[in-house]
Enzyme design. Structure first.
Site, short mmCIF file in Angstrom:
data_model
loop_
_atom_site.label_atom_id
_atom_site.label_comp_id
_atom_site.label_asym_id
_atom_site.label_seq_id
_atom_site.Cartn_x
_atom_site.Cartn_y
_atom_site.Cartn_z
N ARG A 174 26.08 47.13 53.82
CA ARG A 174 25.40 47.44 52.56
C ARG A 174 25.13 48.94 52.42
NH1 ARG A 174 23.87 42.53 50.22
NH2 ARG A 174 23.21 40.92 51.65
N PHE A 218 38.29 41.29 48.81
CA PHE A 218 36.90 41.18 49.23
C PHE A 218 36.36 42.57 49.56
CE2 PHE A 218 33.35 40.21 52.08
CZ PHE A 218 32.69 39.28 51.30
N LYS A 267 36.00 41.28 38.77
CA LYS A 267 37.30 40.77 39.23
C LYS A 267 37.80 39.78 38.19
CE LYS A 267 36.19 40.66 44.18
NZ LYS A 267 36.05 39.73 45.32
N ASP A 276 26.05 42.98 40.96
CA ASP A 276 27.02 43.82 41.66
C ASP A 276 28.46 43.51 41.24
OD1 ASP A 276 26.96 41.31 42.86
OD2 ASP A 276 26.86 42.05 44.92
N ASP A 322 32.74 37.65 39.72
CA ASP A 322 33.96 37.16 40.37
C ASP A 322 34.40 35.91 39.61
OD1 ASP A 322 35.87 36.89 42.41
OD2 ASP A 322 34.52 35.78 43.71
N LYS A 371 21.07 40.04 46.84
CA LYS A 371 20.75 41.37 47.32
C LYS A 371 21.74 42.42 46.83
CE LYS A 371 19.08 39.63 51.82
NZ LYS A 371 19.33 39.70 53.28
#
Ligand code: 5GP
Ligand code: MG
Length: 190
Positions: free
Chosen positions: A180, A167, A146, A115, A118, A58
């Site tokens: 969100r 985070f 990241k 998005d 990582d 999402k």
């Protein structure tokens, strides 16, 4: 996105959730500027190629919605839902596809939009899945990166903003399905 969107709340607003403090890491104006820059690069590279853009749900939905409205050429959008996190803040390394592709990728110019990259595990897994379906070309775009956390060697073609190993939430990105709707990208401080 407009400037009259609310600022992030001082504390966790959801009933029953443990209190969390939010600190703005990337302001909405910076996000807007970077999204425009990425859209300019994509516009330059994909002119006349009618790409298939695959958003990864999402977390990418706000970024994707903003990005595609700056692209002034025909595009097809598809959405997949990958999950590797559950409710924890560390990657499980297990990538599940909860909702798959609907549009055929064969011979299409595919651009995957996510998005955050990582560890890179989910994107490298999904990119392999797309590659097996023989797209004409395949590129990857991410809003946040990241780099210090990478576990697999994956080439990301369009990177918005590199961030440290923290985070983050907001601008479509959640913590246990909260936050969100925040307009800024924030760090959750327990
Ligand atoms: P990776 O497989 O590269 O380790 O991570 C894949 C996904 O984990 C990202 O696309 C994103 O959805 C989620 N993720 C990575 N870092 C964060 C973070 O800081 N906050 C949140 N909410 N999700 C993250
Ligand atoms: Mg994601």
């Amino acid at each position: 996105m407009t400037d009259d969107c609310p600022p992030p709340p001082a504390d966790s607003p959801a009933a029953g959730a443990a209190p969390q403090r939010l600190r703005v890491l990337i302001e909405r104006q910076t996000l807007a500027r970077e999204v425009r820059r990425l859209a300019q690069e994509i516009t330059r590279d994909y002119q006349g190629r009618y790409p298939l853009i695959i958003g990864i749900l999402k977390g990418s939905f706000v970024f994707l919605a903003d990005l595609i409205r700056y692209l002034d050429f025909p595009v097809t959008i598809d959405l997949v839902r990958l999950s590797s996190y559950g409710s924890q803040t560390v990657s499980s390394g297990q990538v599940k596809m909860l909702h798959g592709l609907e549009v055929p990728v064969r011979d299409r110019h595919v651009l995957i939009v996510d998005d955050i990259v990582d560890t890179g595990l989910s994107l490298s897994h999904f990119a392999d899945y797309v590659r097996q379906r023989e797209p004409a070309t395949l590129k990857i775009c991410t809003l946040l990166d990241k780099p210090s956390r990478r576990q697999v060697d994956i080439h990301v073609d369009y990177v918005g903003i590199a961030i440290p190993d923290q985070f983050v939430v907001g601008y479509g990105i959640d913590c246990d399905e909260q936050y969100r709707n925040l307009c800024d990208v924030c760090v959750v401080e327990e």
